[in-house]
Design a protein around this motif. Structure first.
Motif, PDB file in Angstrom:
ATOM      1  N   GLU A 101      -9.068  -0.137  -1.954  1.00 34.56           N
ATOM      2  CA  GLU A 101      -7.891  -0.986  -1.998  1.00 34.56           C
ATOM      3  C   GLU A 101      -6.628  -0.221  -2.354  1.00 34.56           C
ATOM      4  OE1 GLU A 101      -8.577  -4.352  -4.449  1.00 34.56           O
ATOM      5  OE2 GLU A 101     -10.253  -5.098  -3.248  1.00 34.56           O
ATOM      6  N   ALA A 102      -6.671   0.623  -3.360  1.00 42.35           N
ATOM      7  CA  ALA A 102      -5.479   1.369  -3.763  1.00 42.35           C
ATOM      8  C   ALA A 102      -5.188   2.464  -2.755  1.00 42.35           C
ATOM      9  CB  ALA A 102      -5.681   1.964  -5.153  1.00 42.35           C
ATOM     10  N   GLY A 103      -3.910   2.768  -2.556  1.00 45.17           N
ATOM     11  CA  GLY A 103      -3.580   3.830  -1.611  1.00 45.17           C
ATOM     12  C   GLY A 103      -2.099   4.048  -1.457  1.00 45.17           C
ATOM     13  N   VAL A 104      -1.762   5.090  -0.708  1.00 47.52           N
ATOM     14  CA  VAL A 104      -0.360   5.498  -0.571  1.00 47.52           C
ATOM     15  C   VAL A 104       0.475   4.484   0.204  1.00 47.52           C
ATOM     16  CG1 VAL A 104      -0.982   7.936  -0.725  1.00 47.52           C
ATOM     17  CG2 VAL A 104      -0.844   6.843   1.524  1.00 47.52           C
ATOM     18  N   ALA A 105      -0.161   3.636   1.021  1.00 46.14           N
ATOM     19  CA  ALA A 105       0.595   2.694   1.842  1.00 46.14           C
ATOM     20  C   ALA A 105       1.262   1.601   1.020  1.00 46.14           C
ATOM     21  CB  ALA A 105      -0.311   2.053   2.896  1.00 46.14           C
ATOM     22  N   PHE A 106       0.893   1.467  -0.242  1.00 43.06           N
ATOM     23  CA  PHE A 106       1.537   0.488  -1.101  1.00 43.06           C
ATOM     24  C   PHE A 106       2.873   1.004  -1.638  1.00 43.06           C
ATOM     25  CE2 PHE A 106      -2.854  -1.012  -1.322  1.00 43.06           C
ATOM     26  CZ  PHE A 106      -2.678  -2.373  -1.138  1.00 43.06           C
ATOM     27  N   GLN A 107       3.145   2.274  -1.437  1.00 41.57           N
ATOM     28  CA  GLN A 107       4.339   2.874  -2.009  1.00 41.57           C
ATOM     29  C   GLN A 107       5.505   2.843  -1.021  1.00 41.57           C
ATOM     30  OE1 GLN A 107       4.123   5.936  -4.700  1.00 41.57           O
ATOM     31  NE2 GLN A 107       2.644   4.677  -5.751  1.00 41.57           N
ATOM     32  N   THR A 108       6.664   2.538  -1.546  1.00 38.92           N
ATOM     33  CA  THR A 108       7.876   2.518  -0.728  1.00 38.92           C
ATOM     34  C   THR A 108       8.966   3.294  -1.437  1.00 38.92           C
ATOM     35  OG1 THR A 108       8.592   0.429  -1.723  1.00 38.92           O
ATOM     36  CG2 THR A 108       7.270   0.282   0.277  1.00 38.92           C
ATOM     37  N   GLU A 109      10.215   3.115  -0.979  1.00 38.52           N
ATOM     38  CA  GLU A 109      11.322   3.912  -1.507  1.00 38.52           C
ATOM     39  C   GLU A 109      11.456   3.868  -3.027  1.00 38.52           C
ATOM     40  OE1 GLU A 109      12.868   2.370   2.526  1.00 38.52           O
ATOM     41  OE2 GLU A 109      11.477   1.756   0.958  1.00 38.52           O
ATOM     42  N   LYS A 110      11.103   2.755  -3.650  1.00 39.30           N
ATOM     43  CA  LYS A 110      11.380   2.579  -5.074  1.00 39.30           C
ATOM     44  C   LYS A 110      10.291   3.139  -5.972  1.00 39.30           C
ATOM     45  CE  LYS A 110      14.194  -1.563  -4.391  1.00 39.30           C
ATOM     46  NZ  LYS A 110      14.370  -2.999  -4.728  1.00 39.30           N
ATOM     47  N   ASP A 111       9.094   3.388  -5.445  1.00 39.94           N
ATOM     48  CA  ASP A 111       8.002   3.856  -6.299  1.00 39.94           C
ATOM     49  C   ASP A 111       7.192   4.922  -5.581  1.00 39.94           C
ATOM     50  OD1 ASP A 111       7.049   2.127  -4.437  1.00 39.94           O
ATOM     51  OD2 ASP A 111       5.826   0.944  -5.807  1.00 39.94           O
ATOM     52  N   GLY A 112       7.660   6.148  -5.708  1.00 37.52           N
ATOM     53  CA  GLY A 112       7.083   7.223  -4.932  1.00 37.52           C
ATOM     54  C   GLY A 112       6.092   8.113  -5.636  1.00 37.52           C
ATOM     55  N   ASP A 113       5.647   7.749  -6.858  1.00 39.46           N
ATOM     56  CA  ASP A 113       4.741   8.610  -7.605  1.00 39.46           C
ATOM     57  C   ASP A 113       3.310   8.396  -7.135  1.00 39.46           C
ATOM     58  OD1 ASP A 113       3.443  10.188  -9.397  1.00 39.46           O
ATOM     59  OD2 ASP A 113       3.888   8.965 -11.160  1.00 39.46           O
ATOM     60  N   TRP A 114       2.678   9.472  -6.657  1.00 42.38           N
ATOM     61  CA  TRP A 114       1.314   9.379  -6.151  1.00 42.38           C
ATOM     62  C   TRP A 114       0.267   9.808  -7.172  1.00 42.38           C
ATOM     63  CZ3 TRP A 114       1.380  11.647  -0.490  1.00 42.38           C
ATOM     64  CH2 TRP A 114       1.981  10.695   0.369  1.00 42.38           C
ATOM     65  N   SER A 115       0.650  10.164  -8.371  1.00 45.13           N
ATOM     66  CA  SER A 115      -0.309  10.734  -9.322  1.00 45.13           C
ATOM     67  C   SER A 115      -1.441   9.761  -9.637  1.00 45.13           C
ATOM     68  CB  SER A 115       0.406  11.142 -10.609  1.00 45.13           C
ATOM     69  OG  SER A 115       1.061  10.023 -11.203  1.00 45.13           O
ATOM     70  N   GLU A 116      -1.159   8.461  -9.702  1.00 46.10           N
ATOM     71  CA  GLU A 116      -2.204   7.485 -10.013  1.00 46.10           C
ATOM     72  C   GLU A 116      -3.061   7.147  -8.802  1.00 46.10           C
ATOM     73  OE1 GLU A 116      -0.468   4.088 -11.810  1.00 46.10           O
ATOM     74  OE2 GLU A 116       0.219   5.174 -13.595  1.00 46.10           O
ATOM     75  N   LEU A 117      -2.690   7.641  -7.634  1.00 45.93           N
ATOM     76  CA  LEU A 117      -3.434   7.366  -6.410  1.00 45.93           C
ATOM     77  C   LEU A 117      -4.299   8.549  -5.995  1.00 45.93           C
ATOM     78  CD1 LEU A 117      -0.540   5.692  -4.387  1.00 45.93           C
ATOM     79  CD2 LEU A 117      -2.335   4.557  -5.704  1.00 45.93           C
ATOM     80  N   ALA A 118      -4.312   9.594  -6.791  1.00 44.09           N
ATOM     81  CA  ALA A 118      -5.100  10.790  -6.488  1.00 44.09           C
ATOM     82  C   ALA A 118      -6.479  10.635  -7.122  1.00 44.09           C
ATOM     83  CB  ALA A 118      -4.394  12.039  -7.010  1.00 44.09           C
ATOM     84  N   PHE A 119      -7.480  10.314  -6.311  1.00 42.75           N
ATOM     85  CA  PHE A 119      -8.830  10.054  -6.796  1.00 42.75           C
ATOM     86  C   PHE A 119      -9.661  11.334  -6.759  1.00 42.75           C
ATOM     87  CE2 PHE A 119      -7.249   5.977  -5.548  1.00 42.75           C
ATOM     88  CZ  PHE A 119      -7.835   5.068  -6.407  1.00 42.75           C
ATOM     89  N   ALA A 120     -10.183  11.722  -7.906  1.00 46.14           N
ATOM     90  CA  ALA A 120     -11.099  12.863  -7.952  1.00 46.14           C
ATOM     91  C   ALA A 120     -12.436  12.460  -7.344  1.00 46.14           C
ATOM     92  CB  ALA A 120     -11.290  13.325  -9.386  1.00 46.14           C
ATOM     93  N   SER A 121     -13.155  13.428  -6.786  1.00 50.49           N
ATOM     94  CA  SER A 121     -14.476  13.163  -6.209  1.00 50.49           C
ATOM     95  C   SER A 121     -15.490  14.128  -6.804  1.00 50.49           C
ATOM     96  CB  SER A 121     -14.443  13.319  -4.682  1.00 50.49           C
ATOM     97  OG  SER A 121     -14.362  14.682  -4.321  1.00 50.49           O
TER      98      SER A 121
END
Length: 256
Positions: free
Chosen positions: A57-77
């Motif tokens: 469910e979580a992913g980069v497509a939820f991000q737009t101009e106002k919230d560009g931080d991807w650190s919480e979307l980086a999933f370790a495997s």
């Protein structure tokens, strides 16, 4: 940091599988947190190759101009590969994300460089087939472009169109750093072999000389949500994946 865009003219060529398995092979001898994959394909399946159903469910497509931080979307495997999934979005959210990418041509590149990967890190970007705003974003930040195709009549006829798009998009990536990789090769199939030979003659040094053979265990590995080198460590196809990695113009070796 090196950015590799993995692209294709049409679906069904195994592009996502190639992306996942190249990343897994790179990660075998890489320092922790230095190999990542970014999924820009709305199908949102790349992370499943690494057993990350939780990231659906979580992913980069939820991000737009106002919230560009991807650190919480980086999933370790469990396979030393960081995953940035596309995300499970509805049509309205997808269009919003695509509008953001259209309005900000450098959006993806900036977010990747803000992730904090080491200087010797590598990011592989999986893109949807054909021309799109996702392809343009990937090409605008990529150091290397891998065009995945089959050695069949359909691919042989459509590769020139893909080359035309790549050449006319006026992005950071150019045809000079775009290479062709043949997937699902069948050595016993004469038509397959003839087309592979014809493409090698046409593309010369821009065609990776180590094609990936057709192997049912590649699909089985995906079914078990593992990269091939963990599902079947002795699979002969892994030698080709390793040869592709060794052939790519990466300036440094990435060792722990």
């Amino acid at each position: 940091m090196k950015i590799i865009a993995v692209v294709s003219m049409k679906g069904g060529v195994g592009k996502t599988s190639v992306t996942a398995n190249l990343a897994a092979v790179l990660a075998e001898n890489a320092a922790p947190d230095s190999i990542a994959v970014l999924n820009l394909d709305p199908q949102n399946s790349l992370h499943l190759h690494f057993g990350l159903g939780i990231a659906l469910e979580a992913g980069v497509a939820f991000q737009t101009e106002k919230d560009g931080d991807w650190s919480e979307l980086a999933f370790a495997s469990d396979y030393n590969v960081i995953n940035l999934p596309y995300g499970e979005v509805n049509e309205k959210q997808r269009k919003r994300f695509e509008a953001c990418l259209s309005n900000h041509p450098d959006w993806i590149g900036k977010r990747l460089h803000q992730l904090g990967l080491p200087e010797d890190g590598i990011v592989l970007i999986d893109t949807p087939p054909g021309p799109s705003v996702y392809l343009r974003q990937a090409l605008d930040c990529a150091d290397i472009v891998i065009m995945v195709a089959l050695a069949d009549a359909s691919s042989y006829a459509t590769i020139p169109a893909m080359e035309s798009w790549l050449g006319n998009m006026e992005t950071h990536a150019t045809l000079e750093n775009c290479v062709l990789l043949l997937n699902q090769l069948e050595p016993g199939n004469k038509l397959n072999t003839d087309i592979a030979t014809a493409l090698a003659n046409s593309y010369g040094e821009r065609m990776i000389p180590y094609g990936i053979p057709r192997d049912d265990e590649v699909s089985m590995a995906f079914a078990f949500q593992q990269p091939l080198n963990h599902y079947s460590p002795d699979n002969p196809a892994l030698e080709q994946f390793q040869q592709v990695v060794d052939w790519l113009p990466l300036d440094e070796r990435y060792t722990a």
